[in-house]
Design a protein around this motif. Structure first.
Motif, PDB file in Angstrom:
ATOM      1  N   LEU A  40    -128.824 -75.948 -60.020  1.00  0.00           N
ATOM      2  CA  LEU A  40    -129.769 -76.142 -61.120  1.00  0.00           C
ATOM      3  C   LEU A  40    -130.676 -77.307 -60.765  1.00  0.00           C
ATOM      4  O   LEU A  40    -130.199 -78.404 -60.516  1.00  0.00           O
ATOM      5  N   VAL A  41    -131.980 -77.053 -60.720  1.00  0.00           N
ATOM      6  CA  VAL A  41    -132.932 -78.126 -60.434  1.00  0.00           C
ATOM      7  C   VAL A  41    -133.853 -78.273 -61.643  1.00  0.00           C
ATOM      8  O   VAL A  41    -134.529 -77.319 -62.014  1.00  0.00           O
ATOM      9  N   PRO A  42    -133.873 -79.443 -62.278  1.00  0.00           N
ATOM     10  CA  PRO A  42    -134.715 -79.623 -63.455  1.00  0.00           C
ATOM     11  C   PRO A  42    -136.195 -79.513 -63.101  1.00  0.00           C
ATOM     12  O   PRO A  42    -136.628 -80.022 -62.071  1.00  0.00           O
ATOM     13  N   ARG A  43    -136.945 -78.799 -63.978  1.00  0.00           N
ATOM     14  CA  ARG A  43    -138.411 -78.795 -63.835  1.00  0.00           C
ATOM     15  C   ARG A  43    -138.953 -79.885 -64.754  1.00  0.00           C
ATOM     16  O   ARG A  43    -139.553 -79.605 -65.769  1.00  0.00           O
ATOM     17  N   ASP A  44    -138.695 -81.105 -64.447  1.00  0.00           N
ATOM     18  CA  ASP A  44    -139.018 -82.195 -65.354  1.00  0.00           C
ATOM     19  C   ASP A  44    -139.126 -83.462 -64.520  1.00  0.00           C
ATOM     20  O   ASP A  44    -138.206 -83.812 -63.789  1.00  0.00           O
ATOM     21  N   ASP A  45    -140.244 -84.135 -64.600  1.00  0.00           N
ATOM     22  CA  ASP A  45    -140.432 -85.315 -63.758  1.00  0.00           C
ATOM     23  C   ASP A  45    -139.825 -86.567 -64.359  1.00  0.00           C
ATOM     24  O   ASP A  45    -139.639 -87.560 -63.669  1.00  0.00           O
ATOM     25  N   ASP A  46    -139.530 -86.521 -65.660  1.00  0.00           N
ATOM     26  CA  ASP A  46    -139.050 -87.734 -66.308  1.00  0.00           C
ATOM     27  C   ASP A  46    -137.559 -87.956 -66.111  1.00  0.00           C
ATOM     28  O   ASP A  46    -137.053 -89.031 -66.387  1.00  0.00           O
ATOM     29  N   THR A  47    -136.843 -86.937 -65.669  1.00  0.00           N
ATOM     30  CA  THR A  47    -135.397 -87.104 -65.570  1.00  0.00           C
ATOM     31  C   THR A  47    -134.996 -87.682 -64.227  1.00  0.00           C
ATOM     32  O   THR A  47    -135.699 -87.518 -63.225  1.00  0.00           O
ATOM     33  N   LEU A  48    -133.873 -88.365 -64.243  1.00  0.00           N
ATOM     34  CA  LEU A  48    -133.340 -88.928 -63.001  1.00  0.00           C
ATOM     35  C   LEU A  48    -132.509 -87.908 -62.237  1.00  0.00           C
ATOM     36  O   LEU A  48    -132.151 -88.118 -61.093  1.00  0.00           O
ATOM     37  N   VAL A  49    -132.157 -86.805 -62.925  1.00  0.00           N
ATOM     38  CA  VAL A  49    -131.304 -85.807 -62.287  1.00  0.00           C
ATOM     39  C   VAL A  49    -132.128 -84.999 -61.298  1.00  0.00           C
ATOM     40  O   VAL A  49    -133.166 -84.443 -61.663  1.00  0.00           O
ATOM     41  N   GLY A  50    -131.689 -84.968 -60.061  1.00  0.00           N
ATOM     42  CA  GLY A  50    -132.412 -84.221 -59.049  1.00  0.00           C
ATOM     43  C   GLY A  50    -131.875 -82.814 -58.909  1.00  0.00           C
ATOM     44  O   GLY A  50    -132.628 -81.858 -58.700  1.00  0.00           O
ATOM     45  N   GLU A  51    -130.566 -82.678 -59.027  1.00  0.00           N
ATOM     46  CA  GLU A  51    -129.954 -81.377 -58.800  1.00  0.00           C
ATOM     47  C   GLU A  51    -128.535 -81.385 -59.340  1.00  0.00           C
ATOM     48  O   GLU A  51    -127.814 -82.367 -59.202  1.00  0.00           O
ATOM     49  N   VAL A  52    -128.158 -80.289 -59.970  1.00  0.00           N
ATOM     50  CA  VAL A  52    -126.769 -80.110 -60.385  1.00  0.00           C
ATOM     51  C   VAL A  52    -126.255 -78.898 -59.644  1.00  0.00           C
ATOM     52  O   VAL A  52    -126.912 -77.860 -59.612  1.00  0.00           O
ATOM     53  N   SER A  53    -125.124 -79.059 -59.001  1.00  0.00           N
ATOM     54  CA  SER A  53    -124.616 -77.948 -58.218  1.00  0.00           C
ATOM     55  C   SER A  53    -123.168 -77.659 -58.617  1.00  0.00           C
ATOM     56  O   SER A  53    -122.372 -78.579 -58.799  1.00  0.00           O
ATOM     57  N   VAL A  54    -122.868 -76.385 -58.800  1.00  0.00           N
ATOM     58  CA  VAL A  54    -121.511 -75.988 -59.186  1.00  0.00           C
ATOM     59  C   VAL A  54    -121.018 -74.973 -58.170  1.00  0.00           C
ATOM     60  O   VAL A  54    -121.710 -74.003 -57.867  1.00  0.00           O
ATOM     61  N   ALA A  55    -119.846 -75.224 -57.621  1.00  0.00           N
ATOM     62  CA  ALA A  55    -119.269 -74.284 -56.662  1.00  0.00           C
ATOM     63  C   ALA A  55    -118.313 -73.355 -57.393  1.00  0.00           C
ATOM     64  O   ALA A  55    -117.413 -73.811 -58.092  1.00  0.00           O
ATOM     65  N   ILE A  56    -118.543 -72.050 -57.260  1.00  0.00           N
ATOM     66  CA  ILE A  56    -117.740 -71.069 -57.996  1.00  0.00           C
ATOM     67  C   ILE A  56    -116.983 -70.204 -56.999  1.00  0.00           C
ATOM     68  O   ILE A  56    -117.579 -69.628 -56.079  1.00  0.00           O
TER      69      ILE A  56
END
Lengths: 292, 429
Positions: free
Chosen positions: B240-256
């Protein structure tokens, strides 16, 4: 070159002895006898035995330690004397055990060299590699003896001075006295294994010099340095490679169910140190000019 | 082995040198062999993972359809939030609050909670997880200590070996069941009403999922990353990559897990960083049912046992809570938190007069509750050492979360850049 002649004779003696066999056992026996006949060895074991005795007596005199103060397990002692051994090993492992192991391991080759007996050992039926192996086995035997001294004396003192009963483990589960004693032995085994890598380092350092004190001090200092590095969060990548990293991991044996991950990781790490520094010691000792 | 007779012409020096070198071979080979093994074994483990390709929808369905009832394994958590390691500082606080138990359990609890929270956020942890149906156990392996959470039908036990405390959390089953029955009745009613309004059956779960994904897509780029191996199992990676420049989160990754659909790892990477700021992953996992004895817990003799029953609100109380949430003021008249923005750049604001506000004027003024003030006094001392003075307040910024304590007593927090947080604070929106 005098060294060459000794080397050559040692080699030929070794080949002759390999055919006769049984020499290794004899050599090991004599090494262990020498080691455990020394007054210094007994003094060090006595000092190690003093640790649990001092802890137990201090608690008898000063009263129980409050929960959460002092070394872990200390506050448990008044409830259960079996924790004297565990607390003592926890206190002994950062400094006292490494110091004594450093003395024994650092003395292995350098001690013989400083006494001028190394060349006679090599003239007698012993190859250089075999002498190293026997010397290392002697140091390992001292690791066993040192650890068992702390644990056994601790348990006996605890048994004498405090009530003994079912033991509460870290997980909050309670196990019988018999089970707890088995776990104490497992802790002794864990700590012994933990010290084998350090013994190999001491053996290697001992082949570098003819001044035993130098090798002893260097080995003990390395143990301290390694523990300091292990405490620096900036060096996190290095931590799993330090030979002291798993030293406090014996607490895993006091969980329910027992967790063996640290025991296995520790054994693999110590084996790595043993192989690397054993090979270095062999390389150094085989090429060394033995002059004394 | 007889020594080879050297030719007379060969210099003895050279022969000795080559013999010397050959005796160093084991000393050179051993570290090399170990080094090669250290590099190759993980490469071997990671090599050649090729699961059948899935779209994000299919992957989410796989995860949702997971029917794993039992598992046990080891979980490692690492966090690099850019905060200093506070274990020493908070550890001292924990000891102090444990010492003066009579001062009021609130203060002790808030000190200990903060201690736990900080240690969880700043440190690295290893834990064992056991699940078998409704029985669950989390065993946090601290150095020379252990924290456990046991969840069974008889409620939850929380055990801390350092403090020798056991907390038994129970819920009133009858009240819970009544609430559930009520909620189900409401749900049926709501569905009937919706179906009547929509003039047809409700969307199927697939349609709901599609719609949710479409909605998610507005704020987030969802994709399936490269297949990998976690805890020796082949996994899909949902990114998951946020389409938002204001957030500090660059990427959330979940291994399934490709086989069972169980999530085996998750990590959050800060924008612009290479290494995850926070990650949780199984290092080994087994789907066999663990032995029933691991879920059994009886508080040991001598431990301090606390019974705690979670109150279950009745439907009427829930309605009241909902009403309070709408007016923004709860029963005691203290304002509720305000939420600014949505999606990744959500900012939560605690209005003045709530929470550990007023770093400068002292915590007791903020709440007037002496017990809470004591705990917060500790907290504010710690926050002071972390916070950085900015225009209009104090700012704690980590790689993922930014917290602002304004001078007028508000607290704002969010996974956003300090600039965005300051802008929200000044504009009030």
């Amino acid at each position: 070159m005098p060294g060459e002649t000794v080397e050559a004779s040692a080699g030929s003696v070794a080949t002759r002895d390999a055919r006769t066999g049984g020499g290794t056992a004899w050599l090991l026996g004599s090494e262990l006898l020498t080691l455990f006949r020394r007054r210094r060895t007994w003094a060090m074991l006595g000092a190690l035995a003093l640790i649990p005795i001092l802890i137990a007596v201090a608690i008898i005199i000063a009263g129980p330690a409050p929960t959460g103060r002092g070394p872990a397990f200390l506050s448990e002692i008044t409830n259960n004397g079996l924790f004297v051994g565990v607390t003592a090993i926890l206190v002994a492992i950062p400094l006292f055990l490494p110091l004594t192991i450093g003395v024994v391991a650092g003395d292995t080759i350098a001690g013989e060299a400083s006494h001028g007996t190394l060349r006679y050992l090599l003239i007698a039926p012993a190859g250089r590699i075999r002498l190293l192996l026997v010397k290392y086995a002697g140091a390992a035997a001292f690791c066993v003896a040192g650890t068992l001294t702390v644990v056994v004396v601790g348990t006996l003192v605890g048994w004498l001075l405090f009530p003994i009963g079912p033991v509460t483990l870290l997980s909050g589960a309670t196990v019988s006295v018999g089970d707890a004693l088995v776990r104490l032995l497992a802790i002794a085994a864990f700590v012994t294994v933990s010290l084998l890598g350090m013994s190999a380092i001491g053996l290697f350092l001992s082949t570098l010099t003819t001044v035993p004190v130098g090798a002893m001090a260097a080995t003990a200092i390395l143990a301290v340095v390694s523990q300091i590095l292990d405490a620096l969060p900036q060096l996190e990548w290095l931590h799993p490679w330090l030979f002291t990293h798993y030293w406090l991991g014996f607490a895993d044996l006091l969980r329910e169910p027992m967790v063996w991950d640290n025991f296995i990781d520790n054994a693999v790490l110590q084996a790595g140190y043993l192989v690397v520094f054993g090979a270095l010691a062999i390389g150094r000792f085989l090429t060394k000019d033995v002059l004394s | 082995m007889p020594r080879p007779a050297y030719p007379e012409t060969m210099p003895a020096q050279g022969a000795a040198a080559s013999r010397r070198f050959s005796r160093w071979i084991p000393a050179i080979a051993a570290p090399i062999a170990i080094g090669v093994a250290v590099v190759l074994v993980p490469m071997q483990a990671n090599a050649a993972v090729d699961l059948p390709d899935l779209t994000p929808e299919e992957l989410l369905e796989l995860a949702a359809s997971s029917d794993v009832e039992a598992l046990s394994g080891t979980v490692e958590q690492t966090s690099e939030l850019g905060l200093p390691d506070l274990s020493g500082l908070t550890g001292g606080m924990g000891g102090a609050s444990g010492g003066d138990d009579d001062e009021g359990s609130d203060a002790g609890a808030s000190g200990a909670d903060l201690d736990d929270l900080m240690s969880l956020v700043t440190g690295n942890h290893t834990a064992k997880v056991y699940v078998d149906g409704g029985d669950k156990r989390l065993q946090v392996l601290d150095r020379l200590g252990e924290r456990d959470v046991y969840i069974t039908d008889g409620g939850a036990w929380i055990w801390d070996s350092r403090e020798q405390t056991a907390t038994h959390v129970t819920v009133d089953r009858a009240a819970l069941e009544a609430l559930e029955a009520e909620a189900e009745a409401h749900a049926d009613e709501a569905r009937e009403r919706l179906e009547a309004e929509l003039d047809g059956p409700l969307p199927t779960p697939d349609e709901v999922l599609d719609e949710a994904l479409a909605k998610l897509d507005e704020s987030t780029e969802v994709s399936v990353g490269t297949d990998a191996r976690v805890a020796g199992r082949e996994v899909y990676e949902l990114v998951l990559v946020p389409r938002d420049d204001d957030t500090l989160v660059g990427e959330v990754s979940v291994a399934i897990d490709g086989d069972t659909g169980v999530p085996l790892a998750a990590s959050v990477t800060a924008a612009g960083a290479d290494e995850p700021a926070f990650s949780v992953a199984f290092t080994d996992v087994s789907f066999a049912a663990p032995d029933a004895s691991v879920f059994a817990f009886t508080p040991p003799e001598g431990a301090e046992v606390t019974e705690h029953e979670v109150p279950i609100p009745t439907v009427a109380e829930l309605e009241q809570l909902k009403a309070e949430a709408e007016t923004g003021v709860d029963a005691e008249g203290t304002p509720r938190p305000i939420v600014h923005g949505s999606g990744w750049s959500t900012v939560v604001e605690l209005p003045a007069g709530r929470g550990p506000a007023g770093l400068d004027e002292g915590a007791d003024a903020a709440t007037g509750d002496p017990d809470a003030a004591e705990g917060l006094g500790d907290a504010s001392a710690m926050l002071d050492s972390l916070a950085q003075r900015v225009d209009g307040g104090r700012l704690i910024s980590t790689s993922l979360v930014t917290v602002l304590f304004t001078d007028d007593g508000r607290v704002l927090a969010g996974a956003v850049t300090p600039e965005h947080l300051l802008a929200v604070a000044s504009s009030g929106r």
